[in-house]
Design a protein around this motif. Structure first.
Motif, PDB file in Angstrom:
ATOM      1  N   ARG A 160       0.814  -1.214   0.000  1.00 59.15           N
ATOM      2  CA  ARG A 160       0.000   0.000   0.000  1.00 59.15           C
ATOM      3  C   ARG A 160       0.855   1.274   0.000  1.00 59.15           C
ATOM      4  O   ARG A 160       0.619   2.187  -0.773  1.00 59.15           O
ATOM      5  CB  ARG A 160      -0.939  -0.011   1.208  1.00 59.15           C
ATOM      6  CG  ARG A 160      -1.812   1.209   1.330  1.00 59.15           C
ATOM      7  CD  ARG A 160      -2.716   1.092   2.565  1.00 59.15           C
ATOM      8  NE  ARG A 160      -3.384   2.321   2.869  1.00 59.15           N
ATOM      9  CZ  ARG A 160      -4.506   2.730   2.306  1.00 59.15           C
ATOM     10  NH1 ARG A 160      -5.074   1.983   1.400  1.00 59.15           N
ATOM     11  NH2 ARG A 160      -5.044   3.875   2.652  1.00 59.15           N
ATOM     12  N   THR A 161       1.862   1.337   0.859  1.00 56.45           N
ATOM     13  CA  THR A 161       2.700   2.540   0.960  1.00 56.45           C
ATOM     14  C   THR A 161       3.402   2.819  -0.343  1.00 56.45           C
ATOM     15  O   THR A 161       3.415   3.962  -0.821  1.00 56.45           O
ATOM     16  CB  THR A 161       3.728   2.371   2.105  1.00 56.45           C
ATOM     17  OG1 THR A 161       3.030   2.063   3.317  1.00 56.45           O
ATOM     18  CG2 THR A 161       4.544   3.632   2.283  1.00 56.45           C
ATOM     19  N   GLN A 162       3.986   1.768  -0.961  1.00 58.33           N
ATOM     20  CA  GLN A 162       4.700   1.968  -2.222  1.00 58.33           C
ATOM     21  C   GLN A 162       3.747   2.361  -3.350  1.00 58.33           C
ATOM     22  O   GLN A 162       4.070   3.196  -4.180  1.00 58.33           O
ATOM     23  CB  GLN A 162       5.463   0.697  -2.626  1.00 58.33           C
ATOM     24  CG  GLN A 162       6.652   0.377  -1.763  1.00 58.33           C
ATOM     25  CD  GLN A 162       6.252  -0.477  -0.546  1.00 58.33           C
ATOM     26  OE1 GLN A 162       5.079  -0.665  -0.236  1.00 58.33           O
ATOM     27  NE2 GLN A 162       7.266  -0.968   0.149  1.00 58.33           N
ATOM     28  N   GLY A 165       2.595   6.003  -2.489  1.00 61.68           N
ATOM     29  CA  GLY A 165       3.626   7.016  -2.351  1.00 61.68           C
ATOM     30  C   GLY A 165       4.813   6.899  -3.282  1.00 61.68           C
ATOM     31  O   GLY A 165       5.766   7.666  -3.180  1.00 61.68           O
ATOM     32  N   GLY A 169       8.099   5.501  -0.946  1.00 62.90           N
ATOM     33  CA  GLY A 169       7.062   5.536   0.078  1.00 62.90           C
ATOM     34  C   GLY A 169       6.664   6.939   0.481  1.00 62.90           C
ATOM     35  O   GLY A 169       6.120   7.164   1.529  1.00 62.90           O
TER      36      GLY A 169
END
Length: 170
Positions: A160-162, A165, A169
């Protein structure tokens, strides 16, 4: 009964032997159930799958799942369909189109599912260029198409973060 234009290809379902698929010049893949013949022996397709813009040149049921088949056409596309995704109370078959391979530059002339390597196939196209010849491609359907939805969501959550973002991230 439905009038089909010239039928170009046909394939019996090896798992659900009552089902037959035909591909025709009218760009449609028709799914027939041989248990649903009328008294005169005529049938109406149980599903009409529309997702090509030119005539169907080849089709084949997937050897590992009775509801999945693929169709190749003169529009350079190979569509993978899963008729189990069609709502039983609906004539809308758009949900059945689960994957579209658009890697060919010419008419798809043939393809074959790999019987031992899941969701993998070879496909052939006719480039019809002055130099002649076509292409043969070996490819595999993306895992997210046939993996259980919950498992896909869990896997995506890990990244999710990658995804949101970027690589750092951020």
């Amino acid at each position: 009964s439905v009038q089909c234009q010239d039928v170009h290809c046909v394939d019996w379902n090896a798992i659900d032997t009552h089902l037959l698929a035909t591909g025709s010049a009218d760009h449609a893949v028709n799914i027939w159930d041989m248990r649903k013949l009328d008294k005169s022996g005529k049938a109406t397709p149980v599903y009409v799958l529309e997702g090509h813009t030119n005539g169907i040149t080849s089709l084949q049921w997937y050897p590992g799942q009775s509801s999945v088949l693929a169709s190749g056409a003169s529009d350079s596309l190979i569509n993978v369909w899963d008729i189990s995704r069609i709502q039983s109370d609906s004539n809308d078959t758009t949900a059945a189109l689960v994957f579209q391979h658009s890697g060919h530059r010419g008419e798809v002339t043939d393809f074959q599912w790999n019987a031992t390597e899941k969701w993998t196939m070879l496909s052939v196209s006719d480039e019809s260029q002055p130099s002649g010849g076509g292409t043969v491609q070996a490819w595999r359907v993306n895992d997210m198409v046939y993996t259980d939805e919950e498992k896909v969501l869990q896997e995506l959550q890990q990244y999710r973060t990658q995804i949101l973002g970027g690589a750092n991230g951020q």
